[in-house]
Design an enzyme around this catalytic site. Sequence first.
Site, PDB file in Angstrom:
ATOM      1  N   SER A  66       0.791  -1.239   0.000  1.00 37.88           N
ATOM      2  CA  SER A  66       0.000   0.000   0.000  1.00 37.88           C
ATOM      3  C   SER A  66       0.819   1.282   0.000  1.00 37.88           C
ATOM      4  O   SER A  66       0.263   2.362  -0.207  1.00 37.88           O
ATOM      5  CB  SER A  66      -0.954   0.015   1.198  1.00 37.88           C
ATOM      6  OG  SER A  66      -2.044  -0.851   0.963  1.00 37.88           O
ATOM      7  N   LYS A  69       0.521   3.390  -2.975  1.00 41.31           N
ATOM      8  CA  LYS A  69      -0.592   4.332  -3.104  1.00 41.31           C
ATOM      9  C   LYS A  69      -0.109   5.772  -3.054  1.00 41.31           C
ATOM     10  O   LYS A  69      -0.697   6.656  -3.689  1.00 41.31           O
ATOM     11  CB  LYS A  69      -1.615   4.087  -1.994  1.00 41.31           C
ATOM     12  CG  LYS A  69      -2.314   2.742  -2.081  1.00 41.31           C
ATOM     13  CD  LYS A  69      -3.159   2.453  -0.848  1.00 41.31           C
ATOM     14  CE  LYS A  69      -3.834   1.101  -0.935  1.00 41.31           C
ATOM     15  NZ  LYS A  69      -4.555   0.708   0.295  1.00 41.31           N
ATOM     16  N   TYR A 190      -3.291  -2.090 -10.293  1.00 39.71           N
ATOM     17  CA  TYR A 190      -3.179  -1.837  -8.853  1.00 39.71           C
ATOM     18  C   TYR A 190      -2.361  -2.938  -8.174  1.00 39.71           C
ATOM     19  O   TYR A 190      -1.453  -2.658  -7.377  1.00 39.71           O
ATOM     20  CB  TYR A 190      -4.570  -1.747  -8.224  1.00 39.71           C
ATOM     21  CG  TYR A 190      -4.567  -1.751  -6.723  1.00 39.71           C
ATOM     22  CD1 TYR A 190      -4.192  -0.622  -6.020  1.00 39.71           C
ATOM     23  CD2 TYR A 190      -4.924  -2.896  -6.005  1.00 39.71           C
ATOM     24  CE1 TYR A 190      -4.168  -0.622  -4.631  1.00 39.71           C
ATOM     25  CE2 TYR A 190      -4.910  -2.905  -4.624  1.00 39.71           C
ATOM     26  CZ  TYR A 190      -4.531  -1.758  -3.938  1.00 39.71           C
ATOM     27  OH  TYR A 190      -4.495  -1.763  -2.569  1.00 39.71           O
ATOM     28  N   TYR A 242      -4.420   3.806   7.914  1.00 39.29           N
ATOM     29  CA  TYR A 242      -5.742   3.187   7.921  1.00 39.29           C
ATOM     30  C   TYR A 242      -6.580   3.688   9.099  1.00 39.29           C
ATOM     31  O   TYR A 242      -6.559   4.872   9.426  1.00 39.29           O
ATOM     32  CB  TYR A 242      -5.615   1.659   7.910  1.00 39.29           C
ATOM     33  CG  TYR A 242      -4.789   1.132   6.779  1.00 39.29           C
ATOM     34  CD1 TYR A 242      -5.086   1.454   5.457  1.00 39.29           C
ATOM     35  CD2 TYR A 242      -3.679   0.322   6.996  1.00 39.29           C
ATOM     36  CE1 TYR A 242      -4.330   0.971   4.404  1.00 39.29           C
ATOM     37  CE2 TYR A 242      -2.908  -0.170   5.943  1.00 39.29           C
ATOM     38  CZ  TYR A 242      -3.248   0.166   4.660  1.00 39.29           C
ATOM     39  OH  TYR A 242      -2.499  -0.303   3.622  1.00 39.29           O
ATOM     40  N   VAL A 260       1.266  -3.735   4.004  1.00 36.47           N
ATOM     41  CA  VAL A 260       1.199  -5.012   4.700  1.00 36.47           C
ATOM     42  C   VAL A 260       2.404  -5.904   4.406  1.00 36.47           C
ATOM     43  O   VAL A 260       2.562  -6.955   5.026  1.00 36.47           O
ATOM     44  CB  VAL A 260      -0.113  -5.775   4.390  1.00 36.47           C
ATOM     45  CG1 VAL A 260      -1.307  -5.028   4.932  1.00 36.47           C
ATOM     46  CG2 VAL A 260      -0.246  -6.061   2.903  1.00 36.47           C
TER      47      VAL A 260
END
Length: 314
Positions: A66, A69, A190, A242, A260
């Site tokens: 992530s 991102k 992605y 998050y 992660v």
Amino acid sequence: MRLEEIMSILENAKRIGRGVIRYGNVATYIPELAKADKNKLGICLYTIDGSRFETGNTDDRFTIQSISKVMALCLALDTFGSEIVFERVGVEPSGEAFNSLVELDNRSNRPFNPMINSGAITIASMLVSRYSIEDMQKYMQDVCEDPEIAMDEAVFQSEMETCARNKAIAYLLKSKNIIDSDVEDSVVFYTQMCAMSVTAKNLATFGLLLANDGIQISTGKRLITSQTVRLVLTIMLTCGMYDGSGEFALKTGIPTKSGVGGGLLSVAQNKMGIGIYGPSLDEKGNCIAGCELLGYISEALNLHIFNKAEWKEE
């Protein structure tokens, strides 16, 4: 602060991080990630003046997950502009898990922010209309100053075999007319960018680029616009961890993004970039050792964004 003092702080931080590793676990919902050694920990701290401090497993490669991102958002903002990007993706903390569909289905007609999966898949759907995955890989190589960054094929395949939830998110986005690219292409793009392999050194280098307002210190070239850096760092502070973002921001005051795979990217504006690798995760999916040790580093080096005291290296 003398260089040896900073190195001592980094070693203390590693000791503090190691003390909580046993309370976390590696990601298992992606089978390939479950193979990681949870006891590994690496920390890199790269300062604006060119000093570099490293300890632990800083050369180990792991998939960026992530944290990609952040890079995707930087590229999208510089390509399409903030007005177009934020028409499709919001900027508010969601309060839900990173892979939740709840807020998108029940509470909003667009993803809450670009740091959760629904928002990142939306960003990916925009990028796939303009860029190939090779373009995205080259962008990652440039901002991390590492031509060796490449997709981990085993992790990519493992993720594609277990990405039903992300596909569900993407089809929900399509049903709401949030994305107009092909759903399968968007999910593949992605997933491929999440499967790029990096090191803690790469993350610290990218963090340093953001800390220096998007200007690469080694070359003097501007790679990311100043406006994009400001927007991205703000979103990292409020949404980067998050549904643990608020507590983390309160504790450290450092814009940070987790993955992660065990990575943490942290940015102390005008001061330094920090890269951490520790695959043992807390219940939110964040590097458990990194979250703990960053609180210590922030206090020891006066890195909290709202601190009055100036950090200074001698």
